[in-house]
Write a protein that holds these residues in place. Structure first.
Motif, mmCIF file in Angstrom:
data_model
loop_
_atom_site.group_PDB
_atom_site.id
_atom_site.type_symbol
_atom_site.label_atom_id
_atom_site.label_comp_id
_atom_site.label_asym_id
_atom_site.label_seq_id
_atom_site.Cartn_x
_atom_site.Cartn_y
_atom_site.Cartn_z
ATOM 1 N N SER A 141 0.835 -1.206 0.000
ATOM 2 C CA SER A 141 0.000 0.000 0.000
ATOM 3 C C SER A 141 0.866 1.250 0.000
ATOM 4 O O SER A 141 1.699 1.445 0.879
ATOM 5 C CB SER A 141 -0.901 -0.009 1.231
ATOM 6 O OG SER A 141 -1.658 1.169 1.274
ATOM 7 N N LYS A 142 0.657 2.075 -1.000
ATOM 8 C CA LYS A 142 1.394 3.339 -1.060
ATOM 9 C C LYS A 142 0.703 4.418 -0.221
ATOM 10 O O LYS A 142 1.327 5.372 0.201
ATOM 11 C CB LYS A 142 1.515 3.792 -2.505
ATOM 12 C CG LYS A 142 2.364 2.881 -3.348
ATOM 13 C CD LYS A 142 2.547 3.464 -4.722
ATOM 14 C CE LYS A 142 3.224 2.604 -5.722
ATOM 15 N NZ LYS A 142 4.123 1.620 -5.420
ATOM 16 N N ASN A 143 -0.586 4.243 0.021
ATOM 17 C CA ASN A 143 -1.358 5.252 0.746
ATOM 18 C C ASN A 143 -1.287 5.085 2.256
ATOM 19 O O ASN A 143 -1.328 6.061 2.984
ATOM 20 C CB ASN A 143 -2.821 5.222 0.298
ATOM 21 C CG ASN A 143 -2.958 5.581 -1.160
ATOM 22 O OD1 ASN A 143 -2.137 6.294 -1.713
ATOM 23 N ND2 ASN A 143 -3.985 5.063 -1.797
ATOM 24 N N ASN A 144 -1.224 3.852 2.723
ATOM 25 C CA ASN A 144 -1.192 3.603 4.158
ATOM 26 C C ASN A 144 0.252 3.480 4.625
ATOM 27 O O ASN A 144 1.001 2.645 4.156
ATOM 28 C CB ASN A 144 -1.933 2.311 4.501
ATOM 29 C CG ASN A 144 -3.406 2.416 4.212
ATOM 30 O OD1 ASN A 144 -3.949 3.495 4.160
ATOM 31 N ND2 ASN A 144 -4.047 1.282 4.033
ATOM 32 N N LYS A 145 0.625 4.333 5.536
ATOM 33 C CA LYS A 145 1.967 4.288 6.095
ATOM 34 C C LYS A 145 1.962 3.415 7.340
ATOM 35 O O LYS A 145 1.042 3.459 8.144
ATOM 36 C CB LYS A 145 2.450 5.691 6.467
ATOM 37 C CG LYS A 145 2.753 6.561 5.272
ATOM 38 C CD LYS A 145 3.992 6.058 4.573
ATOM 39 C CE LYS A 145 4.375 6.989 3.452
ATOM 40 N NZ LYS A 145 5.480 6.514 2.684
#
Length: 99
Positions: A62-66
């Protein structure tokens, strides 16, 4: 194209792609005649599940969830590379039964 060529974990694969390839090959071999007793499928499944759980916990695909674990981006990149290497090695190991 041989069946061994279908099951491959490449550099551009996501962790989910690598996991799916590994699990599909494991399923296929687990139900093949002549392979019973030659490999501990249960143990392999447990290891694969644990490694995938780590990947999910770190939101590797996931690029959006850090991830909030405190690892740096570089450390996450190293961890992802190690996870993909694990799946690549699992697939290579399992391919010995179909080549």
């Amino acid at each position: 194209m041989s069946i061994a060529d279908v099951f491959d974990v490449g550099e551009g694969d996501t962790v989910a792609d690598a996991w799916l390839t590994t699990v599909n090959l494991l399923d296929m071999l687990e139900h093949a005649h002549g392979v019973e007793g030659l490999y501990d499928f249960s143990q392999a499944r447990d290891k694969i599940a644990k490694v995938y759980a780590v990947a999910e916990a770190h939101s590797m695909d996931s690029k959006n969830n850090k991830c909030a674990c405190g690892l740096s981006d570089a450390e996450h990149a190293i961890l992802k590379r190690k996870v993909l290497t694990f799946f690549r090695l699992q697939v290579s190991n399992l391919k010995r039964f179909i080549v």
